[in-house]
Design a protein around this motif. Structure first.
Motif, mmCIF file in Angstrom:
data_model
loop_
_atom_site.group_PDB
_atom_site.id
_atom_site.type_symbol
_atom_site.label_atom_id
_atom_site.label_comp_id
_atom_site.label_asym_id
_atom_site.label_seq_id
_atom_site.Cartn_x
_atom_site.Cartn_y
_atom_site.Cartn_z
ATOM 1 N N ALA A 57 2.036 1.700 -3.543
ATOM 2 C CA ALA A 57 0.976 2.234 -4.402
ATOM 3 C C ALA A 57 0.776 3.725 -4.157
ATOM 4 O O ALA A 57 0.631 4.514 -5.097
ATOM 5 C CB ALA A 57 -0.330 1.481 -4.150
ATOM 6 N N GLN B 294 -7.460 8.647 -7.448
ATOM 7 C CA GLN B 294 -6.266 7.927 -7.890
ATOM 8 C C GLN B 294 -5.744 7.010 -6.782
ATOM 9 O O GLN B 294 -5.318 5.884 -7.044
ATOM 10 C CB GLN B 294 -5.179 8.920 -8.290
ATOM 11 N N GLU C 137 -8.183 3.995 -6.344
ATOM 12 C CA GLU C 137 -8.035 2.995 -7.399
ATOM 13 C C GLU C 137 -6.738 2.215 -7.253
ATOM 14 O O GLU C 137 -6.702 0.996 -7.464
ATOM 15 C CB GLU C 137 -8.111 3.674 -8.763
ATOM 16 N N ALA C 138 -5.656 2.916 -6.885
ATOM 17 C CA ALA C 138 -4.365 2.236 -6.738
ATOM 18 C C ALA C 138 -4.384 1.232 -5.593
ATOM 19 O O ALA C 138 -3.852 0.120 -5.715
ATOM 20 C CB ALA C 138 -3.260 3.276 -6.514
ATOM 21 N N GLU D 20 3.577 5.625 -5.734
ATOM 22 C CA GLU D 20 3.431 5.714 -7.184
ATOM 23 C C GLU D 20 2.479 6.842 -7.565
ATOM 24 O O GLU D 20 2.712 7.572 -8.529
ATOM 25 C CB GLU D 20 2.892 4.384 -7.737
ATOM 26 N N VAL D 21 1.394 7.005 -6.808
ATOM 27 C CA VAL D 21 0.405 8.038 -7.109
ATOM 28 C C VAL D 21 0.998 9.434 -6.963
ATOM 29 O O VAL D 21 0.743 10.329 -7.770
ATOM 30 C CB VAL D 21 -0.833 7.887 -6.196
ATOM 31 N N SER E 95 -7.439 -1.703 -6.369
ATOM 32 C CA SER E 95 -7.458 -2.519 -7.586
ATOM 33 C C SER E 95 -7.079 -3.986 -7.343
ATOM 34 O O SER E 95 -7.662 -4.881 -7.979
ATOM 35 C CB SER E 95 -6.541 -1.904 -8.653
ATOM 36 N N SER F 147 0.833 -1.208 0.000
ATOM 37 C CA SER F 147 0.000 0.000 0.000
ATOM 38 C C SER F 147 0.863 1.252 0.000
ATOM 39 O O SER F 147 0.535 2.249 -0.637
ATOM 40 C CB SER F 147 -0.938 -0.003 1.212
#
Length: 333
Positions: free
Chosen positions: A184, A202, A205-206, A187-188, A209, A181
């Motif tokens: 993720a 965003q 969703e990251a 990354e966002v 998913s 997590s």
């Protein structure tokens, strides 16, 4: 009423102040006679361009970088045709020595009797800021690469260590999930500076998913609200804990349950808006869902700590169909 001598002295002083202000601000000033296509440059702009006090528009345009020239000249010609203000950033090769600079130009068109007669423009040399921004972007890209590798290395170390410690699987899965997590959320937020807000959808969703494969059991709707980037990591961890609990005890267990998430904003007159995440789990079998009387797990305690860290609020309600939760956090204007 002021005498002509007094008015002349006031004008002289005003012009002197204007000249001094331009020198301090290091602004290039140009006036273009559209009939003769000649440009008159102030001393600062002459130094910026490596040019004399007067040059042709053609000479100036030829010094604009070939990749920018058509765009810049087209926009300038459209501004002349419309009698509108114009502004753009572009690269310029200094006439005296060929050194490439970055300019930001802003100009207004003077119209008389329905015809554009001149353009008055102010130009800033933004080379230092542009170079610094490019260097920062490069450093951020390298940092992103290294952090991503670090997360991957940590995941591998955890998995390798777990093979040497029978019975550690639950601990390992929980830790690996939390690391994922964080990855993720990282990354966002990459590709933006610290002051740039991040769209909450965003992050949702990251994080979610992996829990919503072909069954389409997770539905996200609502406003395209943004939160401060400083909240990305705690929000990512918090959402991961909620999703993990939904998989273990709630609507995302094997079966026919579903999760609906709605994002909304509430405007405030003197403060940034608040962003609310409504988390609604629906399942026909809620026997495993916790109650307020159950001792809080580490995940629940973590959620509460993260909420406090952000100055947010959270409210939980366990209904016959599943968990209803409302998270409210500060947004951005």
């Amino acid at each position: 009423m002021k005498s002509s001598d007094t008015l002349a002295e006031d004008l002289r002083k005003s012009e002197a102040r204007f000249k001094r202000a331009n020198e301090i601000a290091q602004l290039g000033i140009a006036e273009v006679d559209l009939a003769t296509q000649r440009m008159t440059l102030n001393p600062t702009f002459q130094e910026m361009c490596g040019a004399p006090a007067e040059i042709s528009v053609e000479t100036y345009a030829h010094a604009v970088h070939t990749e920018d020239r058509d765009r810049v000249m087209k926009a300038f010609e459209e501004a002349i045709a419309d009698g509108a203000a114009w502004g753009d950033c572009y690269r310029f090769r200094r006439l005296s020595d060929g050194v490439m600079r970055w300019f930001h130009s802003s100009s207004e068109i003077e119209v008389k009797n329905g015809e554009a007669v001149s353009a008055f423009g102010i130009v800033r040399d933004i080379t230092a800021e542009t170079v610094a921004s490019a260097q920062l972007e490069l450093v951020n890209a390298e940092l992103h690469h290294r952090v991503k590798n670090l997360f991957g290395m940590m995941q591998s170390m955890i998995r390798i260590t777990s093979r040497e410690m029978p019975g550690s699987e639950p601990f390992v899965d929980a830790l690996a999930g939390r690391l994922q997590s964080l990855t993720a959320a990282h990354e966002v937020s990459m590709g933006t500076d610290r002051s740039t807000p991040v769209v909450l959808r965003q992050i949702l969703e990251a994080i979610l998913s992996p829990y919503d494969t072909a069954q389409n059991r997770v539905r996200i709707s609502g406003a395209s609200a943004a939160i401060p980037q400083i909240y990305v990591t705690p929000v990512g961890l918090l959402l991961h804990e909620l999703a993990t609990n939904a998989v273990k005890y709630g609507a995302l267990r094997p079966g026919k349950g579903s999760l609906a998430i709605d994002v909304s904003t509430t405007e405030q007159s003197d403060l940034p808006p608040t962003v609310t995440v409504q988390w609604d789990e629906t399942s026909s079998d809620c026997a495993g869902i916790g109650t307020k009387d159950r001792d809080p797990s580490f995940g629940t305690q973590l959620i509460d700590r993260l909420t406090q860290q952000m100055g947010a609020t959270i409210a939980r309600e366990w209904t016959d169909s599943g968990l209803r939760l409302r998270l409210t956090v500060a947004g951005v204007k």
